[in-house]
Scaffold this active site. Structure first.
Site, PDB file in Angstrom:
ATOM      1  N   LYS A 260      89.785  18.823 -56.184  1.00 44.34           N
ATOM      2  CA  LYS A 260      89.369  19.634 -57.182  1.00 44.34           C
ATOM      3  C   LYS A 260      89.016  21.030 -56.349  1.00 44.34           C
ATOM      4  CE  LYS A 260      85.845  21.244 -58.590  1.00 44.34           C
ATOM      5  NZ  LYS A 260      85.019  22.219 -58.332  1.00 44.34           N
TER       6      LYS A 260
ATOM      7  N   THR B 146      85.449  25.658 -50.956  1.00 45.81           N
ATOM      8  CA  THR B 146      84.558  24.856 -52.180  1.00 45.81           C
ATOM      9  C   THR B 146      85.547  23.883 -52.739  1.00 45.81           C
ATOM     10  OG1 THR B 146      83.235  26.658 -52.172  1.00 45.81           O
ATOM     11  CG2 THR B 146      82.957  25.084 -53.696  1.00 45.81           C
TER      12      THR B 146
END
Lengths: 393, 393
Positions: free
Chosen positions: A174, A185
């Site tokens: 993700k 991130t």
């Protein structure tokens, strides 16, 4: 010699790995928000984590295990990052694991979402206790770990070695916003049945991070939770270091590119290729500056070949450069050549055509040395603001 | 002792300085785009320039003069930056100056606008030859140098010294986007009749840049044209170093704050005050990271006290920090205190009230040493994208 074959499907096609995702009520809209990866034998595990100094509780929990620990269970939640939660965040993870009904060894937790909220441990315990560890439902897992992601991110490969043996590797990840070159991130879970030695796991994860996750940027922000985990159950008994290095690079590149293409609100995935810099480090500095510049990103959004912003960003990055040696092109359309501005009406029309694509390359030839690096980024438009102005609600 | 008085009006109130702005047809909408500052005596001059390696032609033209040259004329245009234009850019400046009908000494050119377009020298020559050097019309000059600026930027002060003597100082500047801590992307012209020695001019410009122009950020992009020019005609015969240092700081701070408040599309001017860092350099690193973070800026735009993004940005900046020592507040509303999350419903309501202001402070106490720095930034919303997606057209 070896052959790498992309396979349709998910990492649950690998023998011995199980996974699923459910709704545990963390997301208010009833979407899936809690998932797991389970292995029916203990796996070697290696990880690379964010360089953010405020590492989230799950990362610090992981690092409390012995260096060579093995695991058979990863619990993953979205919506809450369990970051900036101090010792309580770690205590909460231990309480969650000790409250689970099933038998697991050295469980790992991984979280993504809002920073600085206590993790809702009751909901997580209640949800996790409904898991069916014999599920093979990686599609649901991929959904459960999404935050602002527009789509789930997965890939699968099979590698056939010269001796006829083979192994598989697959990933789920993700990441869309808060993406920046210190791993980006993101969460990424890679499973394999290759018989890879523990020491190779660490080495190959790190070497491939440099050109994949560490080369992408959506917004220049580095999260508290970045994690890439590699789990190896070794069931295939097959392994070849070169083959594994190459397929791992492919897996990590696939995942990194899916994240850039899913940059919050982004419509363009752009490779910023800097060549002939004084050295590789300077090429990297310039390429990353380009992928992070707001003025470059908004020009890409506007499909405007305003290459002055590209040159200015290179100059501002403080690397060695010289406008009489610099060449800038969008794919193969050269707009600036060693001091000469080529962007007349015809050239501009061609450049605009390139910029209308959803994927293209901005090439900067510095003409100074042999250094090179490619960073990957995206445009930045209204949707990014919309997603991030009031993310918590 | 000395007294500093703000004065209504413009720098043309200083004896011996003249200025004006006209429309020379560079801007397609007929707005003013060409201006000048003229002095009826030769002035000492000092400048600080962008650290961008691709310095625009006007900056390189300036640096061809002897170190101690004097000037009586500055020609300023907007819409075209004359950057990335190579030797031709410098030749064009020389051609412009040699085509002007009036008698000027060591003229300086200053440009702002689109990078990498040849400067339209014919329009500039034709326009400049209509100048009336006896004009005192600084308001028009302030308009003429605007690009994406929403409003003109000027200030004026008078300084009264203990011996009854006095001097004046005034400034006009432009800057809204492409603003970043390497002088910020801006032009600033400061005129004074103080009898300042040449060596003090350089020293005081540099020392004050650190906490003013170098402390502001709109979008993290550093331009090719950043310039601060200080002109001293010394007509007042008055001078005091401490007084001049303080009033110059005020002038530069005023100009810097007007730029931040005019950050393209910005609605909030925010001070990011980092205190008790390991040292001043680390405080500066953290403060500038905060003023540049897209995730912080979009949260400010959304009036969302999502302080996790503030903590995460500090952690990502790689300075020494510890979540059990960190305190974060919006003005006087503490939301995080040394590991404890204080943002309950009541605290959040108070924080949101602060965030609704057009000016406020984000205070980060790192609790480690005695270093401090304040950076100034703004929120980032839809309007920034609109302004920058297709800036050239």
């Amino acid at each position: 010699m070896f052959t790498i074959l992309p396979i349709k499907g998910y990492l649950d096609q690998i023998d011995g790995f199980y996974c699923d995702g459910i709704s545990a009520g963390l997301k208010s809209n009833g979407k899936k928000d809690l998932g797991f990866i389970y292995s029916d034998t203990l796996c070697d595990v290696e990880a690379v984590f964010t360089k953010n100094k405020f590492q989230a509780a799950p990362l610090r929990h992981y690092q409390m295990y012995d260096k060579d620990f093995q695991t058979n269970f990863i619990l993953i939640n979205s919506k809450n990052a369990n970051a900036l939660t101090g010792q309580k965040g770690i205590d909460d993870i231990n309480e969650i694991f000790s409250s689970l009904k099933f038998d697991i060894t050295n469980p790992i937790m991984s979280s993504t979402g809002v920073i600085a909220n206590p993790i809702p441990k009751e909901k997580i315990i209640a949800g996790a206790n409904t898991f069916d560890l014999s599920s093979k439902n990686a599609e649901s897992l991929a959904e459960a770990i999404m935050t602002t992601d527009a789509y789930p991110k997965t890939c699968m490969y099979e590698v056939k070695l010269e001796d006829g043996s083979s192994f598989k590797i697959g990933a789920v990840s993700k990441g869309a916003g808060m993406i920046n070159p210190n791993l980006a991130t993101m969460l990424c879970f890679i499973c394999t049945d290759a018989s890879i030695p523990k020491e190779d796991m660490k080495e190959l994860l790190e070497v491939n991070s440099h050109t994949t996750f560490n080369a992408i940027s959506v917004d220049g922000d580095t999260s508290t939770n970045d994690t890439v985990l590699l789990l190896a159950n070794k069931k295939s008994k097959a392994y070849d270091k070169e083959a594994f290095k190459e397929v791992l690079r492919l897996v990590m590149h696939d995942m990194a590119m899916l994240m850039v293409a899913d940059g919050e609100g982004a419509k363009k995935a752009v490779a910023f290729e800097v060549i002939n810099a004084a050295n590789d480090e300077e090429a990297q500095t310039a390429a990353k500056a380009l992928s992070n510049s707001l003025l470059v990103k908004t020009a890409l959004y506007g499909e405007d070949p305003n290459f002055g912003r590209i040159a200015s960003t290179i100059g501002a990055s403080q690397i060695q450069c010289d406008e009489t040696k610099l060449v800038i092109s969008y794919n193969d359309v050269i707009v600036y050549n060693k001091g000469e501005i080529l962007l007349d009406d015809i050239c501009e029309a061609k450049a605009v055509q390139v910029l209308k694509n959803s994927e293209y390359k901005v090439l900067c030839d510095l003409g100074i040395g042999e250094g090179k690096f490619t960073a990957y980024g995206c445009d930045l438009g209204y949707e990014y603001i919309k997603i991030n102005a009031d993310y918590r609600t």
